[in-house]
Design an enzyme around this catalytic site. Structure first.
Site, PDB file in Angstrom:
ATOM      1  CE1 TYR A 136       1.439  10.058  11.165  1.00 31.73           C
ATOM      2  CE2 TYR A 136       3.086  11.754  10.750  1.00 31.73           C
ATOM      3  CZ  TYR A 136       2.726  10.426  10.824  1.00 31.73           C
ATOM      4  OH  TYR A 136       3.659   9.450  10.548  1.00 31.73           O
TER       5      TYR A 136
ATOM      6  CE1 TYR B 261      -6.154  11.177   5.174  1.00 23.85           C
ATOM      7  CE2 TYR B 261      -4.972  13.164   4.509  1.00 23.85           C
ATOM      8  CZ  TYR B 261      -4.986  11.810   4.760  1.00 23.85           C
ATOM      9  OH  TYR B 261      -3.828  11.078   4.593  1.00 23.85           O
TER      10      TYR B 261
ATOM     11  CG  ASP C 232      -4.519   6.515  12.120  1.00 28.15           C
ATOM     12  OD1 ASP C 232      -3.378   6.034  12.009  1.00 28.15           O
ATOM     13  OD2 ASP C 232      -4.739   7.703  12.431  1.00 28.15           O
TER      14      ASP C 232
ATOM     15  CG  HIS D 283      -0.351   0.010   2.533  1.00 29.99           C
ATOM     16  ND1 HIS D 283       0.361   1.084   3.021  1.00 29.99           N
ATOM     17  CD2 HIS D 283      -0.321  -0.925   3.516  1.00 29.99           C
ATOM     18  CE1 HIS D 283       0.781   0.820   4.240  1.00 29.99           C
ATOM     19  NE2 HIS D 283       0.393  -0.404   4.563  1.00 29.99           N
TER      20      HIS D 283
END
Length: 314
Positions: free
Chosen positions: A179, A76, A48, A43
């Site tokens: 992150y 996101y 997460d 990947h």
């Protein structure tokens, strides 16, 4: 006596998997590998367990070019719970602090603005980054805090979606190495109330089309459909794959005539017309523009091989 290792088939390309919530990226990678009976799979940047969304899975020779997706931009959608901070910065962790939510709309706008553009981010202890050869989350699970250096990141876009009660929803377009959990944790501190992630979905990776995403359940249904029709599962599964060179789609293409490509594939730099002045290039050959690997323009203006395709599907 050990049993001989089973060899999968030579299948090459990138599957845009819609990762389910609760599963690790490696777990779903192994499931895709088994469904495709692929000899190699990898990947391109873990999600997460709590997160869902686009997880490009590289099969076969495409694994050689997965690094370029690790370096690509991501988008996101995230929902944060305000008023609580956890040790992992998401809902999978333990609540370590609770505070009232009292900020104003103006304070929220100012806090969000501070994350836009180029900033420095200190990674969470609950991340897969390594310190002295060991992943940070392994230290964290032992209650050990280790030094972490701030790293440059870029938030190209940070969109406010909604704020209802103790929930804040945002959309983030960011550079590699960002992150989202850390952004939410830092945002909660700026707002004085603490926050953690309760929902996270990766909407996009690089320029991959969102409508090409598929779920594990859809893959299993195709396998069952193939068995019912008496055909090979590959006949239904393989058309879902993006081209093996798609991870490097941002790089310019240099096409070599067959008389030159044979030297390139043997590891030799070659001269050709109309090459960029410098940098990495995707290299194709012949009138069919068949992808044969990645090259780099050397100091003499030649195309030098960097990563070559060894096996290519007919």
């Amino acid at each position: 006596m050990s049993r001989p290792r089973r060899r999968g088939r030579d299948v090459h390309g990138v599957l845009l998997l819609d990762k389910p919530q609760g599963a690790s990226s490696n777990d779903v990678l192994q499931k895709v590998k088994r469904i495709y009976n692929a000899n190699r799979a990898g990947h391109t940047g873990a999600l997460d367990p709590l997160a869902t969304g686009m997880l490009p899975v590289c099969l076969g020779e495409a694994t050689k070019f997965s690094q370029y997706l690790l370096d690509s931009d991501k988008r996101y959608r995230v929902i944060a719970k305000l008023g609580q901070r956890t040790d992992t910065s998401d809902a999978d962790g333990q609540v370590v602090e609770e505070r009232p939510v009292t900020f104003s709309a103006e304070q929220l706008d100012a806090a969000l603005e501070s994350f836009r553009g180029e900033t420095q981010q200190v990674p969470s202890m609950y991340s897969a980054l390594k310190y002295q050869g060991k992943k940070l989350y392994e230290y964290a699970r032992q209650g050990i805090d280790v030094p972490r250096e701030a790293r440059p990141i870029t938030v190209y876009e940070l969109l406010f979606i909604r704020h209802e009660g103790d929930e804040l929803e945002l959309e983030v377009h960011c550079s590699k190495g960002t992150y989202i959990r850390t952004i939410i944790d830092d945002l909660g501190e700026k707002l004085g109330c603490g926050a953690h992630v309760i929902y996270l979905r990766r909407l996009a990776v690089s320029k991959y089309p969102v409508d090409r995403m598929v779920t594990l359940e859809q893959l299993r249904e195709l396998v069952e459909q193939a068995e019912t029709q008496g055909i090979s599962p590959a006949d239904l599964l393989d058309p879902l794959l993006m081209p093996m060179d798609s991870p490097a789609s941002d790089f310019p293409v240099v096409n070599l005539p067959l008389t030159s490509s044979v030297y390139f594939k043997n590891g030799n730099p070659v001269r050709t017309t109309e090459t960029p002045q410098r940098g990495l290039v995707r290299v194709t050959e012949g009138e069919e523009n068949k992808f044969i690997g990645m090259g780099e323009i050397d100091d003499e203006g030649r195309v030098a091989p960097r990563r070559l395709v060894v096996e290519y599907p007919l």
